[in-house]
Enzyme design. Structure first.
Site, PDB file in Angstrom:
ATOM      1  N   THR A  60       0.820  -1.215   0.000  1.00  0.00           N
ATOM      2  CA  THR A  60       0.000   0.000   0.000  1.00  0.00           C
ATOM      3  C   THR A  60       0.852   1.263   0.000  1.00  0.00           C
ATOM      4  O   THR A  60       2.005   1.241   0.434  1.00  0.00           O
ATOM      5  CB  THR A  60      -0.909  -0.010   1.249  1.00  0.00           C
ATOM      6  N   ASP A  61       0.246   2.357  -0.429  1.00  0.00           N
ATOM      7  CA  ASP A  61       0.943   3.655  -0.379  1.00  0.00           C
ATOM      8  C   ASP A  61       1.124   4.144   1.061  1.00  0.00           C
ATOM      9  O   ASP A  61       1.940   5.035   1.327  1.00  0.00           O
ATOM     10  CB  ASP A  61       0.188   4.718  -1.204  1.00  0.00           C
ATOM     11  N   GLU A  62       0.361   3.544   1.994  1.00  0.00           N
ATOM     12  CA  GLU A  62       0.385   4.053   3.372  1.00  0.00           C
ATOM     13  C   GLU A  62       1.707   3.790   4.076  1.00  0.00           C
ATOM     14  O   GLU A  62       1.968   4.367   5.130  1.00  0.00           O
ATOM     15  CB  GLU A  62      -0.762   3.442   4.179  1.00  0.00           C
ATOM     16  N   TYR A 103      -1.946  -0.550  11.135  1.00  0.00           N
ATOM     17  CA  TYR A 103      -2.106  -1.180   9.813  1.00  0.00           C
ATOM     18  C   TYR A 103      -0.910  -0.889   8.912  1.00  0.00           C
ATOM     19  O   TYR A 103      -0.261  -1.808   8.402  1.00  0.00           O
ATOM     20  CB  TYR A 103      -3.404  -0.700   9.130  1.00  0.00           C
ATOM     21  N   LYS A 126       2.129  -3.362   7.389  1.00  0.00           N
ATOM     22  CA  LYS A 126       2.358  -3.521   5.941  1.00  0.00           C
ATOM     23  C   LYS A 126       3.802  -3.136   5.613  1.00  0.00           C
ATOM     24  O   LYS A 126       4.464  -3.792   4.808  1.00  0.00           O
ATOM     25  CB  LYS A 126       1.381  -2.660   5.132  1.00  0.00           C
TER      26      LYS A 126
HETATM   27  P1  NAD Z   1      -9.857  -7.084   2.441  1.00  0.00           P
HETATM   28  O1  NAD Z   1      -9.838  -6.783   3.894  1.00  0.00           O
HETATM   29  O2  NAD Z   1     -11.072  -6.770   1.639  1.00  0.00           O
HETATM   30  O3  NAD Z   1      -9.552  -8.636   2.207  1.00  0.00           O
HETATM   31  C1  NAD Z   1      -8.570  -9.322   2.918  1.00  0.00           C
HETATM   32  C2  NAD Z   1      -8.789 -10.840   2.702  1.00  0.00           C
HETATM   33  O4  NAD Z   1      -7.732 -11.537   3.397  1.00  0.00           O
HETATM   34  C3  NAD Z   1     -10.114 -11.352   3.252  1.00  0.00           C
HETATM   35  O5  NAD Z   1     -10.710 -12.235   2.335  1.00  0.00           O
HETATM   36  C4  NAD Z   1      -9.709 -12.089   4.525  1.00  0.00           C
HETATM   37  O6  NAD Z   1     -10.575 -13.175   4.853  1.00  0.00           O
HETATM   38  C5  NAD Z   1      -8.314 -12.580   4.158  1.00  0.00           C
HETATM   39  N1  NAD Z   1      -7.473 -12.815   5.339  1.00  0.00           N
HETATM   40  C6  NAD Z   1      -7.306 -11.996   6.409  1.00  0.00           C
HETATM   41  N2  NAD Z   1      -6.475 -12.564   7.305  1.00  0.00           N
HETATM   42  C7  NAD Z   1      -6.100 -13.759   6.777  1.00  0.00           C
HETATM   43  C8  NAD Z   1      -5.248 -14.795   7.206  1.00  0.00           C
HETATM   44  N3  NAD Z   1      -4.612 -14.735   8.388  1.00  0.00           N
HETATM   45  N4  NAD Z   1      -5.078 -15.877   6.414  1.00  0.00           N
HETATM   46  C9  NAD Z   1      -5.723 -15.961   5.224  1.00  0.00           C
HETATM   47  N5  NAD Z   1      -6.549 -15.019   4.768  1.00  0.00           N
HETATM   48  C10 NAD Z   1      -6.733 -13.929   5.530  1.00  0.00           C
HETATM   49  O7  NAD Z   1      -8.568  -6.357   1.858  1.00  0.00           O
HETATM   50  P2  NAD Z   1      -8.347  -5.673   0.441  1.00  0.00           P
HETATM   51  O8  NAD Z   1      -8.824  -4.281   0.474  1.00  0.00           O
HETATM   52  O9  NAD Z   1      -8.811  -6.596  -0.634  1.00  0.00           O
HETATM   53  O10 NAD Z   1      -6.742  -5.619   0.426  1.00  0.00           O
HETATM   54  C11 NAD Z   1      -5.991  -6.688  -0.157  1.00  0.00           C
HETATM   55  C12 NAD Z   1      -4.518  -6.327  -0.104  1.00  0.00           C
HETATM   56  O11 NAD Z   1      -4.291  -5.115  -0.804  1.00  0.00           O
HETATM   57  C13 NAD Z   1      -3.988  -6.087   1.311  1.00  0.00           C
HETATM   58  O12 NAD Z   1      -2.688  -6.630   1.389  1.00  0.00           O
HETATM   59  C14 NAD Z   1      -3.959  -4.563   1.447  1.00  0.00           C
HETATM   60  O13 NAD Z   1      -2.957  -4.165   2.350  1.00  0.00           O
HETATM   61  C15 NAD Z   1      -3.622  -4.177   0.031  1.00  0.00           C
HETATM   62  N6  NAD Z   1      -4.068  -2.835  -0.398  1.00  0.00           N
HETATM   63  C16 NAD Z   1      -5.377  -2.475  -0.262  1.00  0.00           C
HETATM   64  C17 NAD Z   1      -5.793  -1.233  -0.731  1.00  0.00           C
HETATM   65  C18 NAD Z   1      -7.241  -0.797  -0.628  1.00  0.00           C
HETATM   66  O14 NAD Z   1      -7.545   0.353  -0.965  1.00  0.00           O
HETATM   67  N7  NAD Z   1      -8.158  -1.633  -0.211  1.00  0.00           N
HETATM   68  C19 NAD Z   1      -4.870  -0.366  -1.340  1.00  0.00           C
HETATM   69  C20 NAD Z   1      -3.538  -0.761  -1.446  1.00  0.00           C
HETATM   70  C21 NAD Z   1      -3.159  -2.022  -0.998  1.00  0.00           C
HETATM   71  O1  TDX Z   2     -17.127   6.580   6.902  1.00  0.00           O
HETATM   72  C1  TDX Z   2     -16.034   7.037   6.566  1.00  0.00           C
HETATM   73  N1  TDX Z   2     -15.899   8.375   6.352  1.00  0.00           N
HETATM   74  C2  TDX Z   2     -14.730   8.955   5.971  1.00  0.00           C
HETATM   75  O2  TDX Z   2     -14.672  10.176   5.789  1.00  0.00           O
HETATM   76  C3  TDX Z   2     -14.865   6.196   6.373  1.00  0.00           C
HETATM   77  C4  TDX Z   2     -14.959   4.718   6.604  1.00  0.00           C
HETATM   78  C5  TDX Z   2     -13.690   6.795   5.977  1.00  0.00           C
HETATM   79  N2  TDX Z   2     -13.616   8.141   5.782  1.00  0.00           N
HETATM   80  C6  TDX Z   2     -12.356   8.752   5.302  1.00  0.00           C
HETATM   81  C7  TDX Z   2     -11.089   8.284   5.995  1.00  0.00           C
HETATM   82  C8  TDX Z   2     -10.055   8.334   4.880  1.00  0.00           C
HETATM   83  O3  TDX Z   2      -9.522   9.637   4.766  1.00  0.00           O
HETATM   84  O4  TDX Z   2     -12.216   8.329   3.943  1.00  0.00           O
HETATM   85  C9  TDX Z   2     -10.853   8.039   3.617  1.00  0.00           C
HETATM   86  C10 TDX Z   2     -10.742   6.592   3.169  1.00  0.00           C
HETATM   87  O5  TDX Z   2     -10.948   5.770   4.296  1.00  0.00           O
HETATM   88  P1  TDX Z   2     -10.861   4.163   4.210  1.00  0.00           P
HETATM   89  O6  TDX Z   2     -11.802   3.673   3.175  1.00  0.00           O
HETATM   90  O7  TDX Z   2     -10.983   3.620   5.589  1.00  0.00           O
HETATM   91  O8  TDX Z   2      -9.391   3.944   3.606  1.00  0.00           O
HETATM   92  P2  TDX Z   2      -7.918   4.345   4.126  1.00  0.00           P
HETATM   93  O9  TDX Z   2      -7.841   4.417   5.607  1.00  0.00           O
HETATM   94  O10 TDX Z   2      -7.465   5.527   3.326  1.00  0.00           O
HETATM   95  O11 TDX Z   2      -7.097   3.012   3.664  1.00  0.00           O
HETATM   96  C11 TDX Z   2      -7.411   2.347   2.414  1.00  0.00           C
HETATM   97  O12 TDX Z   2      -6.461   2.656   1.421  1.00  0.00           O
HETATM   98  C12 TDX Z   2      -5.177   2.146   1.580  1.00  0.00           C
HETATM   99  C13 TDX Z   2      -7.481   0.835   2.618  1.00  0.00           C
HETATM  100  O13 TDX Z   2      -8.426   0.539   3.644  1.00  0.00           O
HETATM  101  C14 TDX Z   2      -6.134   0.272   2.953  1.00  0.00           C
HETATM  102  O14 TDX Z   2      -6.205  -1.152   3.029  1.00  0.00           O
HETATM  103  C15 TDX Z   2      -5.179   0.658   1.853  1.00  0.00           C
HETATM  104  O15 TDX Z   2      -3.876   0.217   2.158  1.00  0.00           O
END
Ligand code: NAD
Ligand code: TDX
Length: 333
Positions: free
Chosen positions: A119-121, A146, A150
């Site tokens: 992630t970018d975080e 988190y 990562k």
């Molecule tokens: P998500 O939370 O929707 O899905 C995570 C999945 O992993 C779920 O299906 C969960 O059951 C499974 N999981 C959790 N713990 C586990 C374990 N111990 N063993 C096996 N499976 C397990 O997450 P997402 O948003 O799909 O993110 C996927 C990946 O992408 C993560 O590595 C996250 O850090 C990365 N990422 C997410 C975002 C975003 O915006 N969502 C952005 C950049 C990177």
């Molecule tokens: O109800 C809400 N209202 C709101 O204003 C929620 C849930 C979030 N927010 C804000 C917080 C953040 O600034 O919106 C932005 C996005 O929030 P999230 O969806 O929780 O994402 P963020 O914390 O930015 O992280 C996401 O992007 C990077 C993913 O959850 C991570 O897994 C990924 O690595």
């Protein structure tokens, strides 16, 4: 025929990756390894032919057996929600750090290609008035449990490449949106709030900036890196939406769904202000470009598609809605 092991394939990005891979490479055998935590949903894989292993990425024996049958591992599994990591960091350390360690040991033993999803975080955040973007060489400075876990997982991958010759690549992507995203996250939470007759909830002032990207654009980049990426390299992925703040995203969702408005709620403690990704390396080296772009926020077409998906798939999100909102309400959000 290749065998791909997709960890976290029942989660948001992993499930979209499985569907994309199925459509692009119908001949591939896909093994999904997923613990089915609250964030995993077997229904997200409906219609996709996969071998499903329910289990934990920290389970060394299970991981070893699955990796031994795979030509490539795409490691999505993680605890992914910042708000949850503030309340209970433990599962983040287990899954994100120990889980990645377990995967690394297995790919080391079996000399298997690994792509690690990050992630970018990990880079921390930028000030709202700082026009800089994160590059692959920006120092790590994570803010939340988190992002710290990562960051730890990325360091492990790099160390295993250098010390043990593991054949791995890493990608760091910005905030994704699209179908199958858990409704605890910003965009699907607001869409389902509106569909459910609830008022959408914006944290604090809403001036924070996330560099939003459609999940299919992320996964197209992952495919490219798997096929053409240089071993040991990291690629940043972002769609240049770093001028769009949360307030603007909220306004656009309300406009597209004809909703009367939204309310401001308690801010997230330690809220990261601005993320912005420089994806020049991916674009110039591998020729990647996002498909979801437009001249307004860069998100209109992607949001329209995402809203339509949640409208059409209430059975997928409805069971979680009450509990998710009750949790947020307890925290004034
Ligand atoms: P998500 O939370 O929707 O899905 C995570 C999945 O992993 C779920 O299906 C969960 O059951 C499974 N999981 C959790 N713990 C586990 C374990 N111990 N063993 C096996 N499976 C397990 O997450 P997402 O948003 O799909 O993110 C996927 C990946 O992408 C993560 O590595 C996250 O850090 C990365 N990422 C997410 C975002 C975003 O915006 N969502 C952005 C950049 C990177
Ligand atoms: O109800 C809400 N209202 C709101 O204003 C929620 C849930 C979030 N927010 C804000 C917080 C953040 O600034 O919106 C932005 C996005 O929030 P999230 O969806 O929780 O994402 P963020 O914390 O930015 O992280 C996401 O992007 C990077 C993913 O959850 C991570 O897994 C990924 O690595």
């Amino acid at each position: 025929m290749r065998t791909m092991l997709v960890t976290g394939g029942a989660g948001f990005i992993g499930a979209n990756f499985v569907h994309l891979t199925r459509s692009r490479h119908p001949e591939d055998h896909i093994i999904v390894l997923d613990k089915l935590t609250y964030a995993g949903n077997r229904d997200s894989l409906a219609g996709a032919e996969v071998e499903f292993l329910e289990g934990d990425v920290c389970d060394a024996a299970l991981v070893d057996a699955a990796v031994s049958r795979a030509d490539a591992v795409i490691h999505f599994a993680a605890e992914s929600h910042n708000d949850n990591s503030l309340r209970d960091p433990r599962p983040f350390v287990d899954t994100n750090v120990v889980g990645t360690f377990t995967i690394l040991e297995a790919v080391r033993r079996h000399e298997t290609r690994l792509h690690h999803i990050s992630t970018d975080e990990v880079f921390g955040d930028l000030a709202l008035d700082d026009p800089a973007r994160f590059t692959e060489t920006t120092p790590y400075q994570p803010s939340s449990p988190y992002s710290a876990t990562k960051a730890g997982s990325d360091h492990l991958v790099r160390a295993w490449v250098r010390s043990f010759g593991v054949t791995a690549t890493i990608s760091n992507c910005s905030n994704n949106y699209g179908p199958y995203q858990h409704i605890e996250k910003f965009i699907p939470r607001q869409i389902t709030n509106i569909l459910d007759g609830r008022t959408p909830k914006l944290y604090g002032t809403g001036e924070q900036v996330r560099d939003w990207i459609h999940v299919d654009d992320h996964n197209a980049a992952v495919h490219l890196i798997l096929e053409q990426g240089r071993i040991g390299e990291t690629y940043n992925i972002g769609a240049d939406n770093d001028h769009v703040d949360n307030k603007r995203v909220m306004e656009l969702i309300c406009e597209l769904m004809d909703a009367p408005g939204y309310e401001h709620v308690a801010d997230r403690p330690g809220h990261d202000q601005r993320y912005a990704m420089d994806s020049t390396k991916l674009r110039t080296e591998l020729g990647w470009a996002p498909r979801y772009t437009d001249t307004d926020t860069g998100m209109r077409a992607g949001l329209e598609q995402t809203i339509a998906w949640y409208r059409d798939n209430e059975a997928w999100w409805r069971p979680a809605k009450e509990q998710v909102e009750a949790g947020y309400a307890e925290r004034g959000q």
